[in-house]
Design a protein around this motif. Sequence first.
Motif, mmCIF file in Angstrom:
data_model
loop_
_atom_site.group_PDB
_atom_site.id
_atom_site.type_symbol
_atom_site.label_atom_id
_atom_site.label_comp_id
_atom_site.label_asym_id
_atom_site.label_seq_id
_atom_site.Cartn_x
_atom_site.Cartn_y
_atom_site.Cartn_z
ATOM 1 N N ILE A 10 69.282 16.861 62.867
ATOM 2 C CA ILE A 10 70.039 15.712 62.372
ATOM 3 C C ILE A 10 70.655 14.951 63.544
ATOM 4 O O ILE A 10 70.632 13.719 63.586
ATOM 5 C CB ILE A 10 71.099 16.156 61.350
ATOM 6 C CG1 ILE A 10 70.414 16.577 60.056
ATOM 7 C CG2 ILE A 10 72.107 15.042 61.082
ATOM 8 C CD1 ILE A 10 71.337 17.181 59.036
ATOM 9 N N GLY A 11 71.187 15.682 64.507
ATOM 10 C CA GLY A 11 71.699 15.037 65.716
ATOM 11 C C GLY A 11 70.592 14.350 66.493
ATOM 12 O O GLY A 11 70.759 13.240 67.012
ATOM 13 N N GLN A 12 69.458 15.008 66.566
ATOM 14 C CA GLN A 12 68.304 14.427 67.249
ATOM 15 C C GLN A 12 67.820 13.173 66.544
ATOM 16 O O GLN A 12 67.367 12.224 67.173
ATOM 17 C CB GLN A 12 67.178 15.455 67.327
ATOM 18 C CG GLN A 12 65.919 14.955 67.979
ATOM 19 C CD GLN A 12 66.106 14.629 69.445
ATOM 20 O OE1 GLN A 12 66.888 15.286 70.127
ATOM 21 N NE2 GLN A 12 65.398 13.644 69.921
ATOM 22 N N LEU A 13 67.924 13.165 65.230
ATOM 23 C CA LEU A 13 67.496 12.011 64.439
ATOM 24 C C LEU A 13 68.302 10.766 64.818
ATOM 25 O O LEU A 13 67.744 9.690 65.011
ATOM 26 C CB LEU A 13 67.647 12.326 62.952
ATOM 27 C CG LEU A 13 67.140 11.313 61.957
ATOM 28 C CD1 LEU A 13 65.638 11.182 62.068
ATOM 29 C CD2 LEU A 13 67.532 11.708 60.554
ATOM 30 N N GLY A 14 69.605 10.926 64.936
ATOM 31 C CA GLY A 14 70.445 9.800 65.337
ATOM 32 C C GLY A 14 70.161 9.344 66.755
ATOM 33 O O GLY A 14 70.087 8.146 67.036
ATOM 34 N N LEU A 15 69.968 10.296 67.655
ATOM 35 C CA LEU A 15 69.687 9.936 69.043
ATOM 36 C C LEU A 15 68.322 9.279 69.196
ATOM 37 O O LEU A 15 68.158 8.371 70.008
ATOM 38 C CB LEU A 15 69.758 11.180 69.929
ATOM 39 C CG LEU A 15 71.151 11.724 70.196
ATOM 40 C CD1 LEU A 15 71.072 13.024 70.980
ATOM 41 C CD2 LEU A 15 71.974 10.713 70.947
ATOM 42 N N SER A 16 67.348 9.739 68.416
ATOM 43 C CA SER A 16 66.001 9.169 68.541
ATOM 44 C C SER A 16 65.946 7.734 68.046
ATOM 45 O O SER A 16 65.032 6.993 68.393
ATOM 46 C CB SER A 16 64.990 10.020 67.779
ATOM 47 O OG SER A 16 65.212 9.942 66.388
ATOM 48 N N ALA A 53 62.530 2.777 68.406
ATOM 49 C CA ALA A 53 63.487 3.522 67.586
ATOM 50 C C ALA A 53 62.843 3.965 66.272
ATOM 51 O O ALA A 53 63.031 5.102 65.840
ATOM 52 C CB ALA A 53 64.719 2.662 67.314
ATOM 53 N N ILE A 54 62.081 3.075 65.650
ATOM 54 C CA ILE A 54 61.401 3.442 64.402
ATOM 55 C C ILE A 54 60.382 4.546 64.650
ATOM 56 O O ILE A 54 60.262 5.493 63.869
ATOM 57 C CB ILE A 54 60.742 2.199 63.770
ATOM 58 C CG1 ILE A 54 61.818 1.253 63.249
ATOM 59 C CG2 ILE A 54 59.780 2.581 62.653
ATOM 60 C CD1 ILE A 54 61.298 -0.103 62.843
#
Length: 86
Positions: A10-16, A53-54
């Motif tokens: 979930i943290g990686q999702l925001g950073l990615s 980002a997408i």
Amino acid sequence: MKDVSLLVMIGQLGLSAAVPLAGCVMLAVWLRNKFSLGVWVIFVGAILGGILAISGFRSTLKTMEDITNKDDKDKKPPVTGFNNHD
């Protein structure tokens, strides 16, 4: 262990999603100031950052889906190979 992996993802999702967009826009602003380019450089940087980002968001979601479906893959019988006839 799967729950911890999902929390990390979930943290990686925001950073990615945030890092490519912010990085491309900051690079575009730097290029504009360094080489006295027009505002169009910032628009190009924002569009490129949005695309990146997408792409990162989608790949992170795919990885999260693979983590959650890992148990289902382990329960399937192995594929019969050429030399494994029953």
